[in-house]
Structure formats: structure tokens, C-alpha cells
Design a protein around this motif. Sequence first.
Motif, mmCIF file in Angstrom:
data_model
loop_
_atom_site.group_PDB
_atom_site.id
_atom_site.type_symbol
_atom_site.label_atom_id
_atom_site.label_comp_id
_atom_site.label_asym_id
_atom_site.label_seq_id
_atom_site.Cartn_x
_atom_site.Cartn_y
_atom_site.Cartn_z
ATOM 1 N N ASP A 169 -25.116 24.782 -9.298
ATOM 2 C CA ASP A 169 -24.230 25.730 -8.639
ATOM 3 C C ASP A 169 -25.005 26.508 -7.591
ATOM 4 O O ASP A 169 -26.155 26.174 -7.274
ATOM 5 N N SER A 170 -24.382 27.540 -7.060
ATOM 6 C CA SER A 170 -24.986 28.324 -5.989
ATOM 7 C C SER A 170 -25.009 29.795 -6.378
ATOM 8 O O SER A 170 -24.169 30.259 -7.173
ATOM 9 N N SER A 171 -25.947 30.521 -5.805
ATOM 10 C CA SER A 171 -25.924 31.969 -5.947
ATOM 11 C C SER A 171 -24.761 32.532 -5.134
ATOM 12 O O SER A 171 -24.126 31.831 -4.343
ATOM 13 N N LYS A 172 -24.475 33.807 -5.327
ATOM 14 C CA LYS A 172 -23.370 34.451 -4.623
ATOM 15 C C LYS A 172 -23.563 34.349 -3.115
ATOM 16 O O LYS A 172 -24.655 34.577 -2.597
ATOM 17 N N GLY A 173 -22.507 33.995 -2.419
ATOM 18 C CA GLY A 173 -22.576 33.848 -0.972
ATOM 19 C C GLY A 173 -23.064 32.489 -0.517
ATOM 20 O O GLY A 173 -23.309 32.275 0.666
ATOM 21 N N TYR A 174 -23.202 31.529 -1.464
ATOM 22 C CA TYR A 174 -23.622 30.156 -1.153
ATOM 23 C C TYR A 174 -24.956 30.128 -0.401
ATOM 24 O O TYR A 174 -25.119 29.411 0.587
ATOM 25 N N THR A 175 -25.895 30.939 -0.848
ATOM 26 C CA THR A 175 -27.209 30.964 -0.208
ATOM 27 C C THR A 175 -28.152 30.001 -0.922
ATOM 28 O O THR A 175 -28.493 28.959 -0.372
ATOM 29 N N GLU A 212 -19.978 25.108 -5.510
ATOM 30 C CA GLU A 212 -19.340 26.333 -5.973
ATOM 31 C C GLU A 212 -20.389 27.328 -6.453
ATOM 32 O O GLU A 212 -21.476 26.949 -6.890
ATOM 33 N N GLU A 213 -20.027 28.623 -6.397
ATOM 34 C CA GLU A 213 -20.886 29.673 -6.922
ATOM 35 C C GLU A 213 -20.855 29.661 -8.453
ATOM 36 O O GLU A 213 -19.882 29.209 -9.067
ATOM 37 N N THR A 215 -22.792 31.771 -12.203
ATOM 38 C CA THR A 215 -23.657 32.806 -12.775
ATOM 39 C C THR A 215 -24.242 32.293 -14.083
ATOM 40 O O THR A 215 -23.846 31.241 -14.593
ATOM 41 N N GLY A 254 -32.172 32.290 0.501
ATOM 42 C CA GLY A 254 -31.353 33.370 -0.019
ATOM 43 C C GLY A 254 -32.062 34.704 0.068
ATOM 44 O O GLY A 254 -33.119 34.824 0.692
ATOM 45 N N ARG A 260 -33.885 30.091 -9.670
ATOM 46 C CA ARG A 260 -32.915 29.052 -10.019
ATOM 47 C C ARG A 260 -33.521 28.208 -11.132
ATOM 48 O O ARG A 260 -34.706 27.860 -11.089
#
Length: 374
Positions: A169-175, A212-213, A215, A254, A260
Motif C-alpha cells: 500500500d501507500s502512505s497518506k497522499g500516495y507518497t 491505494e493508501e 495504515t 515522502g 515501510r
Amino acid sequence: IGLASALALFLNAPRIGHTDAFLGQNELGTEPAKHIIDPKWVDETVSLSEVFRPPDECKTLPAYQFEEVEHSNLGKKGPHKGPEGYVIKARDLVGAGNIERLGRTVWVVINSTGNRYIPASAKDNKMNGRFASVTLIKNDELAFKMSFYDSKWRKLTMPSVAITFFDLDSSKGYTMVEALEIGGFAEKYVAQDSQLKITTLPNGRTRFKAAEEGTGKDNPKNFMHLSTLQRKRSITLMYKNVSEFSGRLVTGDGIGRGYRQFDFVLMPTVKCARIERVPHDALDKFPPLPLDDLLYRPPMQTVAFEDGYPQYFNAWLKKKYDKVREGDVIATVKVGDETREIKSKSNGTVIKKQDLKPGDRVDFKLATMNIAVV
């Protein structure tokens, strides 16, 4: 050979042709979903077709359970000293129909083959429950080779081996977007509505990139029991007749240093896990971290289990160290409205039992469903 010799570097494994498999309801079984869904996770927005049972062929697919990390010094970044590499002890749970392989020890050796790798936390390159984990910072990459050895450190050619990577997945904001680039596999398994962007690269490898983001709350805890969301972010690759293969884990840029974590197992999870639809606000509770699996040494030791689910423990009929004969009932469980007996597969003594109490949901508390060893 010894451990130091086993940790030699390797650059690239040859690529072979592969088959794609996008798994929907039909591929995961045809039994009506109402028999395998837990009502507590259901609301009026949940479709029963989103809950699946593993196919029967999963009982014969390769499955190697990670037991412990023997050495962790990936890229010579620690936390251990000595040779470069990440060495994990695994056990063959299936044997692929060969009783001589069932229960054998396999050493899994992962080497860094590049010079860019920086762990976000070297001490977290370890077992995370029953998953093996590696960590990366932002804008980082781990070029790796994975090799296999027997208990005497002789190189193994694996007739078949499956590896599953979770929670891309991705961190918030797709960074800090996570990605896996890998080749050489014969088959790949992803969910039909996968949240991974899949691309064939010019070098012949395949890139699986998060779309997708996510957590930490939605991370899997049990590699054989996933929510539908967890399955959408996972990929299983099947290799044939390999002694080693290579790939690359990548993170995007990011804010801050970044952290990660990539989790993986040597199991065909995307194809074979128990799958349930879970409300998003309950993902951090589904399912709880499973109990440690019962280890056994065939053919002298056998396991007792029932693979139906949702499965609730009912009662023990045998105590630890009780003598049993083949066919004796060790315990009973509830699957739907049916009480099922879990019987001994051999004559012997009950030497191990899981810590299960009446009402416990067995498929939540266990990864592999073995409740006792004879």
C-alpha cells in the motif's frame, strides 16, 4: 556448506514463462457463502459472495512455515554481526505428496544484491508473528536473492515453492508507494479486484505496485485468514524447480525519513487463505494474532484437525499424555449447526494441544488448523 558460505551473493535468476490467475468466487470454491460467514462481521452492505473458502487443491500446494530467524544482517546493516544475509528456518508442512519431505527443515537465505538498501529499523528485520519482515526507508530499494538449503546446508532445488507478499500500500497522499519487482515465477495469484497495479517491465520482470493508501491498522496478523481488503493488497507467486530467485522491493519518496515494512511467507495465501469480509473499522481486530503453530515431526508424529470454518471449539475429549488409537475422538468443534469430531490419525500419545477453550473461534486463533499432535 556452512552459514558463511551459504550467504554468497547472486545477481539475477533466469525468467521463465508464467501463468496469470485472477481469483474470484468460482476459483475459491462453490459452497454457499452463508455456511462460511461469521454473522458478527455482516451488515446490510456486505455481499455474501465476498466470502470465500479455499479450494481443495490447497491441501497439496507447497507450504513452508517460518519458525525463527537464525541470522539478520541484511545488507550488512545489522542488527546481527558477521556474514551478510537474512537466514530463516522453515518447515515443510505439506511435502507435496512426498512423506520424506513432510516436516523437513529448509533454510531460507535472503541476500542483498545491491548497494542502496537502508533499513528503516534493522532490529525489525525479524519474525513478525508468523510473517518474516524487512523494513525500508523512503525512496529506498532492496535488490535481493532468495536461496534454499537443506538441514545440512546443501543447496536445494525446490520442485515448487510459493511466496506471498502482503499489504502493498501507500502512505497518506500516495507518497511512499510500495512496489515489488520480480520475475522467474510460473504462476501469479491476485484478487480479481486487486488494489495492485501490475506492469510487465522491459527486463521481463513484473512490477506489482500499490494503488491505494493504507495504515498499520489494516495489516494482516494471520497469514491464513485474511479480510477481503487484505487479500486485495497481496500477491502470491508460484515457482517451479528453483534453487533461488531474485527481485526488488521499492519505496517511493515522502515526508520525513519514512518507514515501510514488507511482510512475506512461503505459503500460497492469496489462493488458499480463509477469506472474510470485515468492516473497515474492525480491521485492527480481525483476526487477533494467532497462537504459535504446533510443530511435529512426521511420520512418527501426526496432527489432528478439522478444516471447516467458521469453526468454534466445543470440548476436549482427551487430555495431554492420554493414550489414543487411530480413530479416537480427541476433541469436538462446531461448524455452523453441526458438531464435528476431530479424530486421531494414528495410535500413540497426545503430546501437544492448543490452548483452546469452549467457544473459541478456532480459525481466528490458529493459522494452520492443527489442534493436537499425537
